[in-house]
Every structure is written in structure tokens, then in C-alpha cells.
Design a protein around this motif. Structure first.
Motif, PDB file in Angstrom:
ATOM      1  N   TYR A  37       0.851  -1.193   0.000  1.00 20.01           N
ATOM      2  CA  TYR A  37       0.000   0.000   0.000  1.00 20.01           C
ATOM      3  C   TYR A  37       0.882   1.238   0.000  1.00 20.01           C
ATOM      4  O   TYR A  37       1.889   1.280   0.723  1.00 20.01           O
ATOM      5  N   SER A  59      -5.485  -0.571  -7.315  1.00 17.49           N
ATOM      6  CA  SER A  59      -6.415   0.528  -7.097  1.00 17.49           C
ATOM      7  C   SER A  59      -5.597   1.788  -6.888  1.00 17.49           C
ATOM      8  O   SER A  59      -4.418   1.720  -6.538  1.00 17.49           O
ATOM      9  N   ASP A 101      -4.072   7.297  -2.923  1.00 17.68           N
ATOM     10  CA  ASP A 101      -3.752   6.103  -2.153  1.00 17.68           C
ATOM     11  C   ASP A 101      -3.818   4.920  -3.108  1.00 17.68           C
ATOM     12  O   ASP A 101      -4.809   4.746  -3.804  1.00 17.68           O
ATOM     13  N   LEU A 103      -2.849   0.746  -4.187  1.00 17.39           N
ATOM     14  CA  LEU A 103      -2.456  -0.610  -3.837  1.00 17.39           C
ATOM     15  C   LEU A 103      -1.756  -1.216  -5.052  1.00 17.39           C
ATOM     16  O   LEU A 103      -2.318  -1.258  -6.143  1.00 17.39           O
TER      17      LEU A 103
ATOM     18  N   ARG B 199     -11.432  -0.296   5.324  1.00 15.71           N
ATOM     19  CA  ARG B 199     -10.615  -0.312   4.109  1.00 15.71           C
ATOM     20  C   ARG B 199     -11.021   0.825   3.173  1.00 15.71           C
ATOM     21  O   ARG B 199     -10.188   1.481   2.569  1.00 15.71           O
ATOM     22  N   TYR B 202      -9.404   4.148   3.606  1.00 15.70           N
ATOM     23  CA  TYR B 202      -8.041   4.288   3.091  1.00 15.70           C
ATOM     24  C   TYR B 202      -7.999   4.045   1.584  1.00 15.70           C
ATOM     25  O   TYR B 202      -6.952   3.836   1.019  1.00 15.70           O
ATOM     26  N   ARG B 203      -9.150   4.067   0.980  1.00 20.30           N
ATOM     27  CA  ARG B 203      -9.305   3.864  -0.461  1.00 20.30           C
ATOM     28  C   ARG B 203      -8.707   2.543  -0.918  1.00 20.30           C
ATOM     29  O   ARG B 203      -8.105   2.444  -1.996  1.00 20.30           O
ATOM     30  N   LEU B 204      -8.867   1.529  -0.100  1.00 24.02           N
ATOM     31  CA  LEU B 204      -8.465   0.189  -0.519  1.00 24.02           C
ATOM     32  C   LEU B 204      -9.623  -0.441  -1.269  1.00 24.02           C
ATOM     33  O   LEU B 204     -10.787  -0.146  -0.983  1.00 24.02           O
TER      34      LEU B 204
END
Lengths: 634, 242
Positions: A37, A59, A101, A103, B199, B202-204
Motif C-alpha cells: 500500500y 487501485s 492512495d 495498492l 478499508r 483508506y481507499r483500498l
């Protein structure tokens, strides 16, 4: 495999270039990835760090930078980066930072190579070997039938050869005996090595012309020639021919463009047959052939306008048949020229024959044979120097008005810049035109050339073509040596620049700003053909078509190795994308335009477009460097 | 509320000591091996701590009555979550505690459960993955309580180890902060601290929930995000564990 990893795998499988990879392999790859992350602003890849992973954005969004810190690319969900370094020395060239943010799935280097090996489209995407743009364009070219079928395939027997000193009666008898509808006229007197060949016995012959059944009707019988007249008197002054290795499509266009129904087919200089339009129609029923035929049978601009749906249908047909940009551009230009020619024939019928010779000149995309569906008319009149404004002015004014109005009726919009024969400035005798061109080339300013730019792509559409050829000669002779002119043209060629690429459903500019749509002509094909024109002028090329110009440029040392090829790929791809979107607009019942909305552009196409934009951008940088404004001396 | 935190702090400050004590006193060789691996010192920066995301699915919420049906463990660090090291076990619960409802939630069929081993068979492998690592869970009262209960059943001894609770870290911010308490005071609904909702903050990405492995991976990602946003790579372990 566990349910959860199936979800991860399916995410990959839903994005280019993984969409073509076998699911088993993807499952393997996924069970081996590493996840991390990164919050917005964090660095993902640092310049010069060693990389051993391909990065996949699960993402979020990532920005990739050039070494100098300029934005190189902005990527979103499902995009990959880092492969450039993986394929080279594994040092990070383009540092990457999380814009949002993010991933990231890290794919191991070994798995990356497995993917390259297992999937050709994956390898093409990350450019193992050659750029994907080249691969895409080449693959398309291979898939096209009409392009690769050589005209020699259509030849079933050798041509009937007759000497120009034979009588028309004797030739008619020989044609009847041979059951042929046409014959080639040859001469033992040779004065042009281009048409001269040696027969099996070692004698030299020159091809003079071609006669057909219809010549016997129109010239011999209707013209009241005696049976003992010589066949040499029947043939016209100009001979068009095609090479056996040219494509069927080229041969068709040659005939349509020159309004002839048959041409000799040559193996180098030796005639090996005759091909007729009918042969091609039989071979490949293409609506543009019928279309051009019906253009010449219409007797008013209004009835010509009725053919518009047919023009659109044949455009869509060409695109769906997989024609390349050269074919579509030539076909549409040929259709446009046919309209032009017919409109002028109709005007002459009304106004009477011209008092002095003239040529109706087309400029811009029609002259380059690069027309698409969306284009306005750019034309002018070049009149013989015998022109006397007081005596002939009214005739040519009326002719120009009828031509321009007629073309507008047929769907070719009036030119907003008033580059039309109706403008008295662009309806002048040859001597005045020559003065214009000398002035443009010898006393160039970027501002002045901005408006005359379009006249550096010119071709004759109707009338005495030698008038326009004289202008083409003048340009080719004068332009290459004039540095200030080339510099001014180069400066203007940089006025329109490409965007950086795409990000999500936006077009991304070099400063990172976003737009909702892109005009592919203004931001792509137009600046590209502008810069090709500058190089073509510099090397004295007489070609008007951008691809032919690139071939001419390729014979010089102007561009570095491979550059011309890359420019051709970029032009092909940008033009085809534009054309395809126009065809989609038409099929969806929308008014076709040059705008493209990113949401309608699939990932592979975006990738290729970005490359094409990059090629254009680099070529523009080189242009500025190659043609600097000379400093004043004295 | 204060007594709650004080109790936890009192407990956690002595985790290495507790582990050493257990290693010396346990009568199970298996547990002794686990406790002997100990745990990182409480002052260790979190970036240097070997972690393992742990998630279990159960037949219900009560550790005293319900049982574990699956366990997932994904070793990771603050830097990377290597999926290749992931572990996943289906476990056969004792007797007939698997209800129709839990089958629907976990997409685990009766026949798959029938063929699965007993938790005690799986335990050595699980403890090996946990050894020397700090477990990261979302809601520690599930994982720790169910494992403790199962080990009590099987070995007659308690199993306790330090965990980092990502839900607890969310609660700190969204439930016990002054702002959160004020919001509660004026009647605002409390912010959800469930895994999927946490989640999202946190923009997961959204993962399909209720699968132990997916939730373990999701928890590991959430923890990386929490550290990135609210702590530091050098934050000592004692600030985070409980």
C-alpha cells in the motif's frame, strides 16, 4: 486455487495486457505476487534504484516522471509500469509516485518473463523486440486482402500488341480475331526509355498507348476516319500504366483517378497484360467503383448530392473491410475528385467551353489523397497566361461559383478560411501564382505562411494539369535551398502539439491538466502531416501524399534510421483511429467529427495512441532543432 | 473506559516476559516451542517487526459454543505482503456445530468440512507460522478467543499471544477520540469500523468478504495503510499491540 486469489486473478485478467494470457498461467502468477500500500505522495519507484518487479495498479493512481522531473505518464487501476527498466538494465529510468492512495501488486521478474514468453500480445505491449504500435499496424496490414493482392493476379493472357503504323481497319480485324476488346499500340521508334522494352528477338519497342472497342466507336467511326487511317492517330497523348507488383487497389485507384477504364500492366518496362476496371469489379466488388461510375452519370449538383448516403456506405464498408488509412484516404479523395470533376463538367455544359485553358486545383487533404469524411473544400483556379481579366473574368468567376456551390451541395462545406476558387485572389493566371509562390518561399514569415500553408499540398483535379505541375516544379526547385522558408514552415508546424496521453476517462495534457475529449485531427494527424511536409519540402520531394513523402525523405539522410518508419506507423494509427471513430459515429447515427472521447477508447488503443503522440512530440522537437531560423547577416 | 486501556497496557508491556514465563511452565512440547520463539521487544520499530495477518471463520460468534471452520495466515512486513507464503486451512469443527447459516456466509460446504482435519492436526503448522511473528487481526476478540478456546479443549492449556488489532486502531480514532465521543453525544451514528468500511476509508479496493484468506490479505493491506497514514515506520511495537 482459493476463492480469494481467483478474485485477484480475475482483476488482472480483466485488464490489458493480461486479458490474453491463459488463466492457468495467471493463477500461477497471482499466487506469487507481493502486495503493498502506498499513500498519496509516497514514492513507489525511486530513480536509479534496482527493480525486480513489474508493478500492477490494483487501485488508486500513479504518476511516472521523466528524469528531468516532467510528467511522463499518469496511470490508473489495471495499468502496469516498471517494465521499461525490467527489460533493460533493471535500473529505474522513470521514477513513480502514488498520486492517490494506491495498492500495488508486484509481479516477480521471472513471472514477467514467463508472461512475455507465453503471450505475444503481452510481449508486444511491453515491447519486447519492437514497439507495439509497429506490431499493431503491421498485423493489420497483413490481414488485408485487397492490399496484398497484386494486380498481376488478374491478368489471364498477354496483351495484343499492334504497331502504330498499322491501319485502323487492320487493328480492328486483329482484335476481332483475338476476341479482345483492347490492344496496346507499340512503336519501333523509341524516344522515352521509361516505356521502352526489348522483345524476345532483341528488338526495341516503346509502348505508345492503348485502344479499345469504345475508341473505335468514339474516335474512328464517330470522327469519320477512313479505314486506312493509322492507329497511332487514335491514341491520346497521355498513357497511364500500372506495375505488375502494385496492389489491385492501387490499379483501381489509378484508373478511377485518371478516368480511364483500362491500363496496361507492366513488368518493369515490358507490357504483360491489360487490366480493366471490370476485372477488378469482378474480383472485388467494391462499392467505391460503382459509386465513382454513378458520379459521372449524374446531371445536376442536386442529383450528385443524392449520392451522399452511398459515399457514407462505401466509407463504412472500407473501414469494416479492414482497409488501411492509405486506402480509405485515396478512395475518399478519388470520390471527392470525381465530384469535383463532374461539377465542373456540368458547369462547362452550362457556361460553354472555357475561353482559355485552366486547371481546377485542389489543396490540402484532397491533394494529399488523405481525405476523411469530415473535410471542407480547399480549391483554387490556375488559369493559362493567355487569361485576360476583362474578357474572361466573368466566365471564370461564374465557373468558380458553380464549382464551389456544387461541391457544397455534395457535402464539401465552404472553406472557412476562404481558400476557394471563388476568392479572386485564388483565381489567377499561372504567372501570378508563380509570383505568389516565389514571394512565399523567398520572403517567408511564419505569420504570412500560416495562411498559405495549405498551398504546399496541391494537385490538379480537372482541366490542364500542366498548370499545376508547373507550380509543383517551382516549389520542389526553390524550397530546399531556402533556409528561412523551411524555418518558418517548421515554426508553424509546431503550433499544434499532441497531448501526453490518457488517464481514466480524460485526455491528459503535458501540464497534467485534463480534458474530456480530443480532436485527433488538430492534435494528431494535422501536426504530423505538417512536419512531414517540411521535411518533404527540404528534400525537394514532389509527392503530395504523406506516406509517399516519407518514402522520398527516407531516400535522403534527413532523418535518423528508423525515424521515417516510426512516423509512418504513427500517422497510420492516428488516421485509422480517427477514421474508425467517424465510421462509428455514422453507424450510431451521429454527425461524424474529429473528436474522440477517451471512454470510447479501449486500453490497447490508448497505449498505441500514447506512443503515436510521443513519436509526434519527439519529431516536433527534432524539427525545431533541424530547421532553426537563420541569423541575419550584414 | 479508562480501566479497559489501563488493563491492556499493564498486560502488553510484559508480553516478552509473559511468553518467557509460559515457555518455562507449559507442559505441552508444542506450545513450549511456540513460546520459546518469543516475540520482538516492545520497543522494536514496527518496520522491523515480522508480522502475520490472521483470520478465522467460525460457525458463530460465541467462542464457548461455536467453532472454527477455516484459518488463514499471511506472513508480511510493512513493506510487502508476499502471497506465496500464505497458508489456509479448512478445519472440521467438533460435533455438528456447522449450521446452515454459516455455510451460506462462508461458501464452505458440508462435504468439504467433513473431509477437513481436526484443528489439533493443523495446530503445529499454524503455530509455526505464528512463531516469532506478531499476529495482525481485525477484531482480536474473535481470533484470540476462539484459538484459546480450541487449544484449551485440545491440550487443556491456554494459548495467548500478542496481537495488533486493526479494528482497535480504527476504534481509537473513530470511537474513543474526543471528536468521536462528541459526535456520539449529539446522536450521530458511530463510524463503522468493520473491515470493509475501514478499508474504504483508506481507499483500498473492495474484496469479496467472509473468506478467511481474503480477509487476512485485506487486514494486512489495511494495517499498511494505517501505518502510512496515522503512524510512522519507526513507531514502537508497544504503541500498537495489545
Amino acid at each position: 486455487m482459493e476463492t480469494e486469489l481467483v478474485d485477484l486473478r480475475d482483476h488482472l485478467a480483466g485488464h490489458t495486457p493480461f486479458d490474453d494470457v491463459a488463466l492457468d498461467l495467471l493463477s500461477d502468477i497471482v499466487s506469487n505476487i507481493e502486495v503493498a500500500y502506498f499513500k498519496a505522495g509516497e514514492t513507489i519507484l525511486e530513480a536509479d534504484q534496482t527493480v525486480d518487479n513489474l508493478c500492477y495498479i490494483r487501485s488508486g493512481a500513479v504518476e511516472v516522471f521523466r528524469r528531468g522531473g516532467q510528467l511522463f505518464d499518469r496511470l490508473g487501476e489495471g495499468d502496469i509500469f516498471g517494465y521499461y527498466s525490467l527489460l533493460r538494465d533493471r535500473r529505474v529510468r522513470y521514477p513513480a509516485q502514488a498520486l492517490e492512495d494506491t495498492l500495488i501488486y508486484f509481479i516477480a521478474e521471472a513471472d514477467f518473463h514467463r508472461l512475455c514468453e507465453a503471450s505475444a500480445s503481452f510481449a508486444d505491449f511491453v515491447e519486447v523486440g519492437r514497439p507495439m504500435l509497429a506490431a499493431t499496424v503491421e498485423a493489420k496490414r497483413k490481414g488485408n486482402d485487397m492490399m496484398v493482392t497484386r494486380v498481376r493476379k488478374l491478368i489471364t493472357r498477354p496483351p495484343l500488341l499492334v504497331e502504330s503504323t498499322e491501319t485502323v481497319q487492320r487493328v480492328a480485324q486483329r482484335m476481332t480475331e483475338a476476341r479482345g476488346a483492347s490492344a496496346l499500340i507499340v512503336d519501333s521508334y523509341t524516344d522515352d526509355p521509361r516505356y521502352t522494352y526489348e522483345d524476345d528477338e532483341g528488338s526495341l519497342w516503346q509502348v505508345r498507348g492503348i485502344v479499345s472497342d469504345s475508341d473505335f466507336r468514339a474516335t474512328v467511326v464517330a470522327g469519320g476516319m477512313p479505314p486506312d487511317a493509322l492507329i497511332g492517330e487514335v491514341i491520346g497523348p497521355r498513357l497511364y500504366m500500372v506495375q505488375a507488383d502494385e496492389s489491385v487497389h492501387e490499379a483501381m485507384l489509378c484508373m478511377l483517378r485518371n478516368n480511364v477504364h483500362r491500363v496496361p500492366v507492366m513488368d518493369r518496362r515490358r507490357p504483360i497484360g491489360i487490366v480493366e476496371i471490370a476485372d477488378i469489379v469482378r474480383y472485388e466488388t467494391s462499392s467505391s467503383v460503382y459509386l465513382v461510375d454513378s458520379i459521372f452519370s449524374r446531371d445536376s449538383p442536386q442529383s450528385l448530392a443524392d449520392l451522399l448516403p452511398d459515399v457514407r456506405a462505401s466509407f463504412i464498408r472500407l473501414v469494416s473491410d479492414g482497409a488501411d488509412s492509405h486506402m480509405v484516404g485515396s478512395a475518399l479523395s478519388t470520390i471527392g475528385r470525381s465530384f469535383t470533376r463532374r461539377v465542373l463538367e456540368l458547369a462547362e455544359m452550362e457556361l460553354g467551353p472555357p475561353p482559355v485553358p485552366y486547371c481546377f486545383m485542389v489543396a490540402g487533404s484532397m491533394a494529399r489523397n488523405e481525405q476523411t469524411l469530415v473535410g471542407d473544400q480547399d480549391n483554387a483556379l490556375v488559369i493559362s497566361d493567355d487569361y485576360d481579366p476583362r474578357e474572361h473574368g466573368a466566365y471564370f468567376e461564374a465557373l468558380a461559383r458553380r464549382a464551389s456551390d456544387g461541391l457544397a451541395t455534395c457535402g464539401y462545406a465552404y472553406c472557412s478560411g476562404n481558400i476557394m476558387a471563388t476568392n479572386p485572389r485564388w483565381r489567377q493566371p499561372l504567372a501570378v501564382w508563380q509570383r505568389y509562390f516565389r514571394y512565399w518561399i523567398d520572403q517567408p514569415t511564419p505569420e504570412g505562411l500560416l495562411h498559405s500553408n495549405v498551398f504546399f499540398d496541391i494537385d490538379s483535379a480537372y482541366g490542364d494539369h500542366t498548370l499545376v505541375e508547373a507550380l509543383q516544379e517551382l516549389i520542389a526547385a526553390r524550397a530546399p535551398t531556402n533556409e528561412r522558408f523551411l524555418a518558418a514552415m517548421a515554426r508553424n508546424a509546431l503550433n499544434r502539439t499532441p497531448p501526453l496521453g490518457f488517464f481514466r476517462d480524460f485526455v491528459m495534457e503535458k501540464d497534467g491538466k485534463h480534458n474530456n475529449s480530443i480532436n485527433l485531427k488538430r492534435r494528431g494527424t494535422a501536426p504530423l502531416s505538417d512536419l512531414i511536409r517540411v521535411h518533404a519540402l527540404a528534400c525537394g520531394s514532389r509527392s503530395q501524399n504523406s506516406f509517399e513523402r516519407l518514402a522520398d525523405i527516407g531516400r535522403t539522410q534527413l532523418l535518423g534510421p528508423g525515424v521515417g518508419e516510426r512516423l509512418a506507423y504513427a500517422l497510420e494509427f492516428l488516421t485509422m483511429t480517427r477514421i474508425r471513430h467517424q465510421a462509428e459515429d455514422l453507424e450510431a447515427g451521429r454527425v461524424p467529427d474529429n473528436g474522440v472521447e477517451p471512454e470510447s477508447v479501449p486500453a490497447t488503443e490508448r497505449h498505441n495512441l500514447k506512443q503515436a503522440f510521443q513519436i509526434l512530440s519527439n519529431a516536433q522537437k527534432f524539427l525545431a532543432f533541424r530547421y532553426p531560423l537563420p541569423t541575419f547577416r550584414g | 473506559m479508562r480501566w479497559f486501556w489501563q488493563r491492556i497496557r499493564a498486560n502488553t508491556q510484559s508480553w516478552p516476559g509473559y511468553m518467557a514465563y509460559c515457555a518455562a511452565t507449559t507442559s505441552s512440547a508444542l506450545l513450549a516451542r511456540f513460546y520459546r520463539q518469543g516475540c520482538p521487544d516492545s520497543a522494536t520499530p514496527i518496520q522491523d517487526v515480522p508480522l502475520v495477518a490472521l483470520d478465522i471463520e467460525t460457525t458463530g460468534l460465541d467462542a464457548a459454543q461455536d467453532a472454527i471452520v477455516s484459518i488463514a495466515a499471511v506472513p508480511f512486513t510493512l513493506r510487502r505482503i508476499p502471497l506465496v507464503d500464505r497458508r489456509y486451512w479448512l478445519v472440521r469443527p467438533p460435533s455438528d456445530s456447522l449450521t446452515e447459516q454459516s455455510v451460506v456466509i462462508h461458501h464452505i460446504t458440508h462435504s468439504a468440512i467433513e473431509a477437513a482435519p481436526d484443528l489439533m492436526v493443523v495446530l503445529p503448522e499454524l503455530l509455526e507460522v505464528l512463531s516469532g511473528r506478531i499476529a495482525v487481526v481485525h477484531y482480536r476478540h474473535m481470533e484470540r478467543a476462539f484459538l484459546d478456546a480450541a487449544v484449551r479443549d485440545g491440550l487443556g492449556e491456554s494459548l495467548l499471544f500478542p496481537v495488533v488489532d486493526t479494528m482497535g486502531l480504527e476504534a481509537e480514532r473513530h470511537r474513543s477520540s474526543l471528536r468521536a465521543r462528541l459526535a456520539g453525544f449529539i446522536g450521530r451514528r458511530p463510524t463503522s469500523i468493520r473491515l470493509a468500511d475501514s478499508r474504504r476509508r483508506y481507499r483500498l479496493p473492495l474484496y469479496q468478504g467472509h473468506h478467511a484468506l481474503g480477509d487476512a490479505i485485506g487486514t494486512a493491506e489495511l494495517f499498511q495503510a494505517q501505518i502510512a497514514w496515522r503512524f510512522f515506520r519507526l513507531t514502537p511495537l508497544e504503541r500498537l499491540w495489545s
